[in-house]
Scaffold this motif. Structure first.
Motif, PDB file in Angstrom:
ATOM      1  N   LEU A   1       0.801  -1.215   0.000  1.00 33.74           N
ATOM      2  CA  LEU A   1       0.000   0.000   0.000  1.00 33.74           C
ATOM      3  C   LEU A   1       0.837   1.270   0.000  1.00 33.74           C
ATOM      4  O   LEU A   1       0.426   2.283  -0.571  1.00 33.74           O
ATOM      5  CB  LEU A   1      -0.940  -0.006   1.211  1.00 33.74           C
ATOM      6  CG  LEU A   1      -1.989  -1.120   1.224  1.00 33.74           C
ATOM      7  CD1 LEU A   1      -2.776  -1.088   2.531  1.00 33.74           C
ATOM      8  CD2 LEU A   1      -2.931  -0.983   0.034  1.00 33.74           C
TER       9      LEU A   1
ATOM     10  N   TRP B   1       0.149   4.486  -2.305  1.00 34.11           N
ATOM     11  CA  TRP B   1      -0.119   5.786  -1.702  1.00 34.11           C
ATOM     12  C   TRP B   1       0.858   6.843  -2.208  1.00 34.11           C
ATOM     13  O   TRP B   1       0.462   7.950  -2.578  1.00 34.11           O
ATOM     14  CB  TRP B   1      -0.041   5.667  -0.178  1.00 34.11           C
ATOM     15  CG  TRP B   1      -0.352   6.941   0.539  1.00 34.11           C
ATOM     16  CD1 TRP B   1      -1.581   7.481   0.787  1.00 34.11           C
ATOM     17  CD2 TRP B   1       0.592   7.860   1.095  1.00 34.11           C
ATOM     18  NE1 TRP B   1      -1.465   8.677   1.461  1.00 34.11           N
ATOM     19  CE2 TRP B   1      -0.134   8.932   1.678  1.00 34.11           C
ATOM     20  CE3 TRP B   1       1.987   7.876   1.176  1.00 34.11           C
ATOM     21  CZ2 TRP B   1       0.481  10.000   2.305  1.00 34.11           C
ATOM     22  CZ3 TRP B   1       2.610   8.942   1.805  1.00 34.11           C
ATOM     23  CH2 TRP B   1       1.860   9.990   2.376  1.00 34.11           C
TER      24      TRP B   1
ATOM     25  N   ILE C   1      -3.828  -3.109  -3.695  1.00 33.93           N
ATOM     26  CA  ILE C   1      -4.879  -2.297  -3.073  1.00 33.93           C
ATOM     27  C   ILE C   1      -5.830  -3.203  -2.300  1.00 33.93           C
ATOM     28  O   ILE C   1      -6.536  -2.761  -1.392  1.00 33.93           O
ATOM     29  CB  ILE C   1      -5.639  -1.474  -4.143  1.00 33.93           C
ATOM     30  CG1 ILE C   1      -6.439  -0.336  -3.486  1.00 33.93           C
ATOM     31  CG2 ILE C   1      -6.539  -2.356  -4.990  1.00 33.93           C
ATOM     32  CD1 ILE C   1      -5.607   0.712  -2.807  1.00 33.93           C
TER      33      ILE C   1
ATOM     34  N   ASP D   1      -5.063  -5.141  -0.109  1.00 36.20           N
ATOM     35  CA  ASP D   1      -4.641  -5.179   1.296  1.00 36.20           C
ATOM     36  C   ASP D   1      -5.373  -4.147   2.142  1.00 36.20           C
ATOM     37  O   ASP D   1      -5.316  -4.213   3.374  1.00 36.20           O
ATOM     38  CB  ASP D   1      -3.127  -4.941   1.404  1.00 36.20           C
ATOM     39  CG  ASP D   1      -2.314  -6.037   0.743  1.00 36.20           C
ATOM     40  OD1 ASP D   1      -2.848  -7.147   0.563  1.00 36.20           O
ATOM     41  OD2 ASP D   1      -1.143  -5.786   0.394  1.00 36.20           O
ATOM     42  N   ASP D   2      -6.042  -3.195   1.487  1.00 34.32           N
ATOM     43  CA  ASP D   2      -6.792  -2.177   2.221  1.00 34.32           C
ATOM     44  C   ASP D   2      -8.286  -2.464   2.188  1.00 34.32           C
ATOM     45  O   ASP D   2      -9.102  -1.565   2.392  1.00 34.32           O
ATOM     46  CB  ASP D   2      -6.497  -0.793   1.637  1.00 34.32           C
ATOM     47  CG  ASP D   2      -6.840   0.341   2.598  1.00 34.32           C
ATOM     48  OD1 ASP D   2      -6.610   0.165   3.816  1.00 34.32           O
ATOM     49  OD2 ASP D   2      -7.327   1.389   2.137  1.00 34.32           O
TER      50      ASP D   2
ATOM     51  N   LYS E   1     -10.994  -5.160   3.828  1.00 35.69           N
ATOM     52  CA  LYS E   1     -11.190  -6.216   4.810  1.00 35.69           C
ATOM     53  C   LYS E   1     -12.591  -6.817   4.641  1.00 35.69           C
ATOM     54  O   LYS E   1     -13.552  -6.087   4.373  1.00 35.69           O
ATOM     55  CB  LYS E   1     -11.036  -5.677   6.233  1.00 35.69           C
ATOM     56  CG  LYS E   1      -9.726  -4.933   6.486  1.00 35.69           C
ATOM     57  CD  LYS E   1      -8.510  -5.798   6.187  1.00 35.69           C
ATOM     58  CE  LYS E   1      -7.216  -5.020   6.428  1.00 35.69           C
ATOM     59  NZ  LYS E   1      -6.027  -5.790   5.983  1.00 35.69           N
TER      60      LYS E   1
ATOM     61  N   GLY F   1     -10.739   0.417   3.207  1.00 31.75           N
ATOM     62  CA  GLY F   1      -9.974   1.399   3.952  1.00 31.75           C
ATOM     63  C   GLY F   1      -9.956   2.715   3.205  1.00 31.75           C
ATOM     64  O   GLY F   1     -10.469   2.836   2.087  1.00 31.75           O
ATOM     65  N   ARG F   2      -9.329   3.709   3.793  1.00 32.76           N
ATOM     66  CA  ARG F   2      -9.374   5.049   3.202  1.00 32.76           C
ATOM     67  C   ARG F   2      -8.659   5.124   1.851  1.00 32.76           C
ATOM     68  O   ARG F   2      -9.113   5.826   0.939  1.00 32.76           O
ATOM     69  CB  ARG F   2      -8.797   6.075   4.176  1.00 32.76           C
ATOM     70  CG  ARG F   2      -9.659   6.250   5.427  1.00 32.76           C
ATOM     71  CD  ARG F   2      -9.287   7.490   6.210  1.00 32.76           C
ATOM     72  NE  ARG F   2     -10.098   7.597   7.423  1.00 32.76           N
ATOM     73  CZ  ARG F   2     -11.314   8.101   7.471  1.00 32.76           C
ATOM     74  NH1 ARG F   2     -11.888   8.539   6.367  1.00 32.76           N
ATOM     75  NH2 ARG F   2     -11.961   8.179   8.623  1.00 32.76           N
ATOM     76  N   LEU F   3      -7.543   4.415   1.714  1.00 34.13           N
ATOM     77  CA  LEU F   3      -6.834   4.456   0.434  1.00 34.13           C
ATOM     78  C   LEU F   3      -7.629   3.731  -0.647  1.00 34.13           C
ATOM     79  O   LEU F   3      -7.784   4.246  -1.766  1.00 34.13           O
ATOM     80  CB  LEU F   3      -5.438   3.856   0.573  1.00 34.13           C
ATOM     81  CG  LEU F   3      -4.590   3.838  -0.703  1.00 34.13           C
ATOM     82  CD1 LEU F   3      -4.363   5.253  -1.231  1.00 34.13           C
ATOM     83  CD2 LEU F   3      -3.245   3.146  -0.443  1.00 34.13           C
ATOM     84  N   ALA F   4      -8.123   2.545  -0.337  1.00 36.05           N
ATOM     85  CA  ALA F   4      -8.917   1.801  -1.317  1.00 36.05           C
ATOM     86  C   ALA F   4     -10.155   2.593  -1.723  1.00 36.05           C
ATOM     87  O   ALA F   4     -10.512   2.652  -2.912  1.00 36.05           O
ATOM     88  CB  ALA F   4      -9.314   0.441  -0.746  1.00 36.05           C
TER      89      ALA F   4
END
Length: 369
Positions: A223, A227, A244, A246-247, A249, A259-262
């Protein structure tokens, strides 16, 4: 859930249909797509003596086996041979022409093919000569394909090798040749230890020049690479970007949580240049059946399907479609979605993107569906 609306009652598309439908390719390396026979002939013509074999079938198998290491670093070692035979103008013209022909024969109607000019100057060619030879080759390949009734448009991306220190120089080259068929810029090579922020000056130059660029990120590294590529460097697309996942769940009830990045990547419609077979070879995915593309497609990320290195992976766009169909049940409606995603994300002007979508892709799929 994949939608298989490829024919009456959701009929399974046959392999010939995968080849016939129009396809768009955004992530394909010129030095990763040579014909094995061409490698052998160029080695003889240029005096390159390091090939592991001069038998065409054996050489093709050798490239695939050597790339099946599960390591990006080992995978990249196979390019010593292809780059080794591409050190003359004649070789570059031939390889580019054959690339355009091969893609057109596979039903690709628009392709962005990338390469690193700095890898082809060992025998004294200038960077400018390399670019001009490749562009001449693509023009010749497009002409030959058209003579056989296959229409393809090609654009090139100039790569800088992230472990070297020539990114700004290559970015300047991309800008100087952007009216001659070069549509953008990329950084390639090993991710681990060579973050994209090492090349901030190049990306700043490209942004202020109103030039397009993608960045290899989220293939062998996670990630943090994605980022940095987006938030520090301003990448318009992500080369691979599979990590991506990994972000994201999965909750106890099976619901995915971004998550916020995804969420940012999906909300901003940042294209993911996913290369399924290559991702398995380099260890970015365990198998096609467990590839993150399944969940990313389900969640409607801007997913595109690509080949990466056709020689090393022994693949084509048609075979990638077939592998995804076998793994996830995707039908032609899904592949049309992937293809339109790719064309929307191409580094081509808006009017020409719309023209290809409305007058080539949609009619092409309608004829088969």
């Amino acid at each position: 859930m994949a939608s298989d609306t490829s024919g009456p009652a959701g009929a399974t598309p046959d392999p010939e249909k995968f080849r016939r439908v129009p396809k768009v390719l955004l992530h394909d390396h010129l030095d990763g797509g040579l014909r094995p026979g061409t490698v052998i002939e160029l080695a003889e013509a240029t005096g390159y003596q390091a090939l592991p074999t001069t038998d065409t079938a054996e050489l093709g198998r050798w490239f695939r086996d050597a790339a099946d290491s599960g390591s990006l670093e080992s995978y990249l070692e196979t390019f010593a041979h292809t780059c080794g035979v591409m050190q003359t103008e004649e070789a570059l013209v031939r390889v580019a022409a054959e690339c355009a022909e091969d893609l057109a024969d596979d039903g690709v109607v628009y392709a962005e093919v990338r390469y690193a000019p700095e890898l082809f100057v060992e025998r004294g060619l200038s960077l400018e000569t390399v670019v001009e030879a490749v562009q001449a080759g693509f023009a010749e390949g497009e002409r030959r394909a058209a003579a056989r009734g296959k229409v393809i448009r090609t654009g090139t991306l100039l790569c800088a090798m992230r472990q070297h220190a020539r990114a700004l120089e290559i970015a300047d080259l991309a800008v100087r040749y952007r009216d001659a068929g070069v549509v953008g810029f990329d950084i390639a090579g090993p991710e681990d230890g060579f973050p994209p922020t090492r090349n901030l000056d190049a990306f700043e130059f490209l942004r202020t020049s109103n030039a397009h660029f993608t960045i290899h990120a989220g293939e062998a590294f996670g990630l943090a690479s994605i980022w940095e590529a987006i938030q520090h460097c301003g990448a318009e697309r992500l080369g691979h970007g599979v990590r991506i996942i990994d972000d994201i769940k999965i909750g106890d009830d099976g619901t995915p949580h971004l998550g916020r990045l995804a969420a940012y990547v999906r909300d901003r419609r940042i294209p993911l240049e996913i290369c399924p077979s290559s991702n398995v070879q380099t260890g970015a995915a365990q198998s096609i059946g467990t590839h993150p593309i399944g969940l990313l497609h389900q969640l409607r990320f801007r997913v595109t399907v690509n080949t990466d290195n056709r020689l090393m992976s022994g693949c084509t766009m048609s075979s990638e479609f077939a592998a995804l169909h076998a793994a996830f049940g995707y039908g032609l409606a899904d592949f049309q979605w992937f293809t339109i995603n790719a064309m929307k994300s191409a580094f081509l002007d808006f009017d020409r993107r719309l023209d290809v979508i409305n007058n080539v892709i949609k009619p092409g799929y309608a004829a088969v569906l």
